[in-house]
Design a protein around this motif. Structure first.
Motif, PDB file in Angstrom:
ATOM      1  N   LYS A  61      18.424  20.650  75.554  1.00 43.04           N
ATOM      2  CA  LYS A  61      17.941  20.678  76.740  1.00 43.04           C
ATOM      3  C   LYS A  61      16.539  20.742  76.764  1.00 43.04           C
ATOM      4  O   LYS A  61      15.966  21.664  77.694  1.00 43.04           O
ATOM      5  CB  LYS A  61      18.504  22.048  77.242  1.00 43.04           C
ATOM      6  N   GLY A  62      15.633  20.171  76.157  1.00 45.24           N
ATOM      7  CA  GLY A  62      14.268  19.870  76.259  1.00 45.24           C
ATOM      8  C   GLY A  62      13.746  20.751  75.491  1.00 45.24           C
ATOM      9  O   GLY A  62      12.178  20.480  75.313  1.00 45.24           O
ATOM     10  N   ARG A  63      14.124  21.675  74.456  1.00 49.18           N
ATOM     11  CA  ARG A  63      13.299  22.492  73.583  1.00 49.18           C
ATOM     12  C   ARG A  63      14.361  22.874  72.338  1.00 49.18           C
ATOM     13  O   ARG A  63      15.464  23.078  72.667  1.00 49.18           O
ATOM     14  CB  ARG A  63      12.757  23.803  74.343  1.00 49.18           C
ATOM     15  N   ILE A  64      13.734  23.376  71.596  1.00 47.45           N
ATOM     16  CA  ILE A  64      14.349  23.856  70.344  1.00 47.45           C
ATOM     17  C   ILE A  64      14.517  25.304  70.594  1.00 47.45           C
ATOM     18  O   ILE A  64      13.663  25.945  70.651  1.00 47.45           O
ATOM     19  CB  ILE A  64      13.850  23.345  68.805  1.00 47.45           C
ATOM     20  N   PHE A  69      21.514  17.390  67.538  1.00 42.16           N
ATOM     21  CA  PHE A  69      22.332  17.975  68.686  1.00 42.16           C
ATOM     22  C   PHE A  69      23.621  16.913  68.839  1.00 42.16           C
ATOM     23  O   PHE A  69      23.435  15.739  69.339  1.00 42.16           O
ATOM     24  CB  PHE A  69      21.265  17.980  69.504  1.00 42.16           C
ATOM     25  N   VAL A  70      24.734  17.382  68.111  1.00 45.09           N
ATOM     26  CA  VAL A  70      25.975  16.532  68.339  1.00 45.09           C
ATOM     27  C   VAL A  70      26.245  16.124  69.749  1.00 45.09           C
ATOM     28  O   VAL A  70      26.833  14.981  69.990  1.00 45.09           O
ATOM     29  CB  VAL A  70      27.294  17.514  67.526  1.00 45.09           C
ATOM     30  N   ARG A  71      26.153  17.193  70.382  1.00 51.94           N
ATOM     31  CA  ARG A  71      26.816  17.031  72.047  1.00 51.94           C
ATOM     32  C   ARG A  71      25.917  16.332  73.022  1.00 51.94           C
ATOM     33  O   ARG A  71      25.961  15.880  73.984  1.00 51.94           O
ATOM     34  CB  ARG A  71      27.103  18.380  72.796  1.00 51.94           C
ATOM     35  N   VAL A 126      21.471  13.100  69.164  1.00 57.03           N
ATOM     36  CA  VAL A 126      19.820  13.135  68.923  1.00 57.03           C
ATOM     37  C   VAL A 126      19.492  14.052  68.088  1.00 57.03           C
ATOM     38  O   VAL A 126      19.787  15.089  67.990  1.00 57.03           O
ATOM     39  CB  VAL A 126      19.441  13.443  70.214  1.00 57.03           C
ATOM     40  N   VAL A 127      18.278  13.340  67.334  1.00 53.44           N
ATOM     41  CA  VAL A 127      17.821  14.227  66.425  1.00 53.44           C
ATOM     42  C   VAL A 127      16.169  14.732  66.492  1.00 53.44           C
ATOM     43  O   VAL A 127      15.494  13.846  66.999  1.00 53.44           O
ATOM     44  CB  VAL A 127      17.716  13.605  64.837  1.00 53.44           C
ATOM     45  N   LYS A 128      15.931  15.854  66.471  1.00 52.32           N
ATOM     46  CA  LYS A 128      14.640  16.487  66.773  1.00 52.32           C
ATOM     47  C   LYS A 128      14.022  17.135  65.544  1.00 52.32           C
ATOM     48  O   LYS A 128      14.534  17.769  64.797  1.00 52.32           O
ATOM     49  CB  LYS A 128      14.881  17.496  67.713  1.00 52.32           C
TER      50      LYS A 128
END
Length: 198
Positions: free
Chosen positions: A109-112, A142-144, A148-150
């Motif tokens: 959601k835009g931040r860790i 982030f599976v959902r 996406v990987v951060k």
């Protein structure tokens, strides 16, 4: 005293519970009152996803993250720091450093979230201790959010903050003192221990 200090091994979950409210540690370790988190749907679903949904294509790690080595489901422990964990993936990078990779059943959601950063710092400390390798970054999948990987930078300040939390947890367990509760009062509304917390 709640536990012999030679037996106290702190987990990532302990750190996250402490960050939510320090009294969780007292109730779980000193009074041995379980919070039954395994009954919660989201927790169980997250555990199921951990088992089933993984990035298995090694080219992704090699090309996107510069990974030259990868070990999955690695148990690590440190008697020096009194900590232990199972790391989803321990990665070795082309530059010789290493780092943790974690899968989360959640959306980006835009931040860790701070709890995720602290978990990576926890694992980074273990990797440094066990492998004698420098750790400067970790990753969250982030599976959902369609996996996406951060990237999360791992700083000395994060490691120091983690070490302070671990020491506070050990003090509660070993000395059996009743800590102050969280200053974020709305957390009390959904707390497992709200009926016995004074």
């Amino acid at each position: 005293m709640c536990m012999d200090d030679t037996n106290a091994m702190i987990t990532v979950s302990d750190v996250l519970e402490y960050m939510f409210c320090p009294r969780f540690i007292f109730y779980m370790y000193c009074l041995t009152i379980s919070q039954y988190e395994g009954r919660r749907f989201k927790v169980q679903t997250g555990r199921d996803v951990h088992e089933k949904k993984r990035i298995t294509n090694p080219d992704y790690f090699r090309k996107k993250l510069g990974v030259c080595g990868r070990c999955q489901e690695v148990y690590l422990s440190s008697e020096t720091h009194h900590i232990k964990a199972i790391v989803d993936d321990v990665l070795t990078f082309d530059d010789g450093t290493m780092g943790p990779f974690e899968y989360k059943f959640s959306e980006f959601k835009g931040r860790i979230p701070e709890t995720y950063e602290m978990q990576l710092a926890f694992q980074a400390l273990l990797i440094q201790e066990v492998y004698h390798s420098k750790v400067t970054r970790g990753y969250i999948c982030f599976v959902r959010s369609q996996n996406v990987v951060k990237e999360v930078p791992i700083s000395e300040e994060m490691i120091d903050s983690l070490a302070e939390i671990v020491q506070s947890i050990l003090s509660i367990i070993q000395e059996g003192y009743y800590p102050k509760k969280t200053i974020i009062t709305n957390r009390c509304d959904d707390c497992t221990y709200r009926k016995i917390c004074v």
